[in-house]
Design a protein around this motif. Structure first.
Motif, PDB file in Angstrom:
ATOM      1  N   GLN A 280       0.837  -1.211   0.000  1.00  0.00           N
ATOM      2  CA  GLN A 280       0.000   0.000   0.000  1.00  0.00           C
ATOM      3  C   GLN A 280       0.871   1.260   0.000  1.00  0.00           C
ATOM      4  O   GLN A 280       0.560   2.230  -0.694  1.00  0.00           O
ATOM      5  CB  GLN A 280      -0.932  -0.010   1.217  1.00  0.00           C
ATOM      6  N   ALA A 281       1.978   1.221   0.748  1.00  0.00           N
ATOM      7  CA  ALA A 281       2.883   2.376   0.779  1.00  0.00           C
ATOM      8  C   ALA A 281       3.510   2.585  -0.603  1.00  0.00           C
ATOM      9  O   ALA A 281       3.614   3.719  -1.086  1.00  0.00           O
ATOM     10  CB  ALA A 281       3.977   2.163   1.834  1.00  0.00           C
ATOM     11  N   ALA A 282       3.901   1.498  -1.247  1.00  0.00           N
ATOM     12  CA  ALA A 282       4.510   1.598  -2.580  1.00  0.00           C
ATOM     13  C   ALA A 282       3.511   2.189  -3.573  1.00  0.00           C
ATOM     14  O   ALA A 282       3.851   3.075  -4.368  1.00  0.00           O
ATOM     15  CB  ALA A 282       4.978   0.217  -3.038  1.00  0.00           C
ATOM     16  N   ILE A 283       2.269   1.724  -3.502  1.00  0.00           N
ATOM     17  CA  ILE A 283       1.231   2.246  -4.409  1.00  0.00           C
ATOM     18  C   ILE A 283       1.017   3.739  -4.150  1.00  0.00           C
ATOM     19  O   ILE A 283       0.986   4.556  -5.073  1.00  0.00           O
ATOM     20  CB  ILE A 283      -0.091   1.466  -4.233  1.00  0.00           C
ATOM     21  N   ASP A 284       0.879   4.101  -2.877  1.00  0.00           N
ATOM     22  CA  ASP A 284       0.662   5.518  -2.536  1.00  0.00           C
ATOM     23  C   ASP A 284       1.795   6.375  -3.104  1.00  0.00           C
ATOM     24  O   ASP A 284       1.562   7.449  -3.657  1.00  0.00           O
ATOM     25  CB  ASP A 284       0.620   5.720  -1.010  1.00  0.00           C
ATOM     26  N   PHE A 285       3.038   5.886  -2.961  1.00  0.00           N
ATOM     27  CA  PHE A 285       4.174   6.696  -3.404  1.00  0.00           C
ATOM     28  C   PHE A 285       4.123   6.944  -4.909  1.00  0.00           C
ATOM     29  O   PHE A 285       4.226   8.085  -5.355  1.00  0.00           O
ATOM     30  CB  PHE A 285       5.500   6.028  -3.010  1.00  0.00           C
ATOM     31  N   VAL A 286       3.946   5.888  -5.685  1.00  0.00           N
ATOM     32  CA  VAL A 286       4.000   6.093  -7.141  1.00  0.00           C
ATOM     33  C   VAL A 286       2.753   6.818  -7.649  1.00  0.00           C
ATOM     34  O   VAL A 286       2.791   7.458  -8.696  1.00  0.00           O
ATOM     35  CB  VAL A 286       4.257   4.773  -7.915  1.00  0.00           C
ATOM     36  N   GLN A 287       1.658   6.746  -6.894  1.00  0.00           N
ATOM     37  CA  GLN A 287       0.469   7.492  -7.320  1.00  0.00           C
ATOM     38  C   GLN A 287       0.556   8.966  -6.930  1.00  0.00           C
ATOM     39  O   GLN A 287       0.182   9.835  -7.695  1.00  0.00           O
ATOM     40  CB  GLN A 287      -0.788   6.872  -6.721  1.00  0.00           C
ATOM     41  N   ASN A 288       1.094   9.230  -5.733  1.00  0.00           N
ATOM     42  CA  ASN A 288       1.170  10.624  -5.273  1.00  0.00           C
ATOM     43  C   ASN A 288       2.382  11.349  -5.839  1.00  0.00           C
ATOM     44  O   ASN A 288       2.461  12.569  -5.787  1.00  0.00           O
ATOM     45  CB  ASN A 288       1.224  10.677  -3.742  1.00  0.00           C
ATOM     46  N   HIS A 289       3.358  10.594  -6.328  1.00  0.00           N
ATOM     47  CA  HIS A 289       4.600  11.200  -6.838  1.00  0.00           C
ATOM     48  C   HIS A 289       4.978  10.426  -8.113  1.00  0.00           C
ATOM     49  O   HIS A 289       5.854   9.557  -8.088  1.00  0.00           O
ATOM     50  CB  HIS A 289       5.682  11.055  -5.744  1.00  0.00           C
ATOM     51  N   PRO A 290       4.298  10.737  -9.213  1.00  0.00           N
ATOM     52  CA  PRO A 290       4.413   9.907 -10.416  1.00  0.00           C
ATOM     53  C   PRO A 290       5.837   9.751 -10.951  1.00  0.00           C
ATOM     54  O   PRO A 290       6.121   8.755 -11.632  1.00  0.00           O
ATOM     55  CB  PRO A 290       3.535  10.638 -11.428  1.00  0.00           C
ATOM     56  N   ALA A 291       6.740  10.704 -10.649  1.00  0.00           N
ATOM     57  CA  ALA A 291       8.116  10.570 -11.157  1.00  0.00           C
ATOM     58  C   ALA A 291       8.876   9.499 -10.368  1.00  0.00           C
ATOM     59  O   ALA A 291       9.949   9.051 -10.790  1.00  0.00           O
ATOM     60  CB  ALA A 291       8.843  11.903 -11.048  1.00  0.00           C
ATOM     61  N   GLY A 292       8.341   9.078  -9.230  1.00  0.00           N
ATOM     62  CA  GLY A 292       9.077   8.153  -8.361  1.00  0.00           C
ATOM     63  C   GLY A 292       8.775   6.692  -8.638  1.00  0.00           C
ATOM     64  O   GLY A 292       7.777   6.356  -9.273  1.00  0.00           O
TER      65      GLY A 292
END
Ligand SMILES: Nc1ncnc2c1ncn2[C@@H]1O[C@H](COP(=O)(O)OP(=O)(O)O)[C@@H](O)[C@H]1O
Ligand SMILES: NC(=O)OP(=O)(O)O
Length: 317
Positions: A280-292
């Motif tokens: 869930q943390a990985a999904i949140d990161f790439v969704q909230n910070h698309p360059a990451g």
């Protein structure tokens, strides 16, 4: 040739710090090996921000506090205990990383930031304790603990025994995120959101501590997002995330998108309380910070990850 510098938040799991021996000496020894792995990122030119869990440590600390408390020497509340583990574990990390950096001939400072993490006062998690902390108990032992600590909640933890659980609200912000970014810009390695950060709620101009333990994967994600990290790397005990984990037909995931992970989650592929929060943390990161991008792999696999990108790489699409 040195690779381009990336800003990376590395979240350290339990196996990076704790073995069966919960003494300070044993945890410091484990962190020596962990620090050697982390320095490999620095040798590649990466800028690191390090975070870590504290579930076993903060639970043990609360038991010590309760055992020794008197009216003149009262036990500290959970938010303060989280801050205490940020200090003690930050010291161990500063010490271990300092030595590993010096051994590698690298001049770089490490600084622990006692980090306050904002949570919502109305987060339903406050009414539903779910975060396991402290030691495991047998059925007989937990019966004694329940008598000694009638206010505590205990749950059976995936066949491994019983553990105390506390509230674990979701992080909504990080007070010290800008400080962390300034340290990175000054070529310092910050240790931040240790133990998920100290949970605080905003009351006017004041931040007020709340008794809870935030999941360090969620707090690391929030920090990675707020400081604009290129990578969120979650280091745990497995080289890859698997589907059909521990079954004869298990399959490792190397590159996986949010849509694929959503399907796997709907299929119940990731254990609650262990792999699920990382996903869930990985999904949140790439969704909230698309360059990451987010990566889940093990400490032992750091060499392979740095050489070939091996591990489970999560991207937006
Ligand atoms: N689908 C899965 N793929 C890989 N590991 C999984 C999966 N489901 C559960 N796990 C377990 O989750 C563990 C990671 O969770 P945990 O030990 O709680 O993390 P931490 O390293 O942060 O302490 C892995 O070591 C593995 O045993
Ligand atoms: N705070 C936290 O998530 O700790 P653990 O990773 O040790 O459970």
């Amino acid at each position: 040739m040195k690779k381009m510098s990336r800003k990376i938040v590395v979240a350290l799991g339990g196996n990076a710090i704790l073995s069966d021996d919960a003494s300070a000496a044993a945890q410091q020894e484990a962190l020596k090996a962990t620090a050697k792995q982390l320095v490999k990122f620095v040798q590649q030119g990466d800028q690191l921000v390090v975070s870590h869990g504290n579930g076993p440590q903060v639970g043990n600390l609360l038991l010590q506090q309760a055992a020794g408390s008197t009216p003149k020497n009262p036990a500290m509340p959970l938010d303060t205990a989280v801050a205490m583990t940020q200090g003690s574990m930050g010291y161990w990390l500063e010490n271990a990383l300092g030595t590993a950096l010096a051994d590698a001939g690298i001049q770089q400072d490490v600084a622990t930031v006692v980090t306050q993490v904002l949570v919502d006062a109305d987060d339903p998690a406050f009414k539903n304790p779910s975060k396991p902390i402290g030691p495991f108990y047998t059925a007989d032992e937990v019966a004694v603990e329940r008598q000694n600590h009638p206010g505590y909640t205990y749950v059976e933890d995936a066949g491994r025994g019983y553990r105390r659980v506390v509230a674990s609200p979701k992080p909504t912000g990080i007070k010290e995120a800008n400080v962390v970014n300034q340290l990175v810009a000054a070529n310092v390695i910050p240790v931040s959101v240790g133990g998920g950060g100290v949970p605080v709620v905003q009351e006017g101009h004041q931040l007020v501590g709340r008794e809870a333990v935030i999941d360090k994967d969620f707090a690391s994600e929030k920090l990675a997002e707020l400081i604009g990290a290129d990578l969120l790397i979650i280091l745990t005990a497995v080289d890859h995330v698997f589907v059909n984990f521990n079954q004869p037909n298990q399959k490792q995931l190397t590159h996986v998108t949010v849509a694929e992970l959503n399907d796997y989650m709907a299929d119940g592929q990731f254990a609650k309380g262990s792999m699920l929060p990382k996903i869930q943390a990985a999904i949140d990161f790439v969704q909230n910070h698309p360059a990451g991008k987010a990566v889940i792999t093990s400490l032992d696999n750091v060499d392979q990850f740095l050489k070939t990108g091996d591990g489970t790489i999560i991207s937006r699409n």
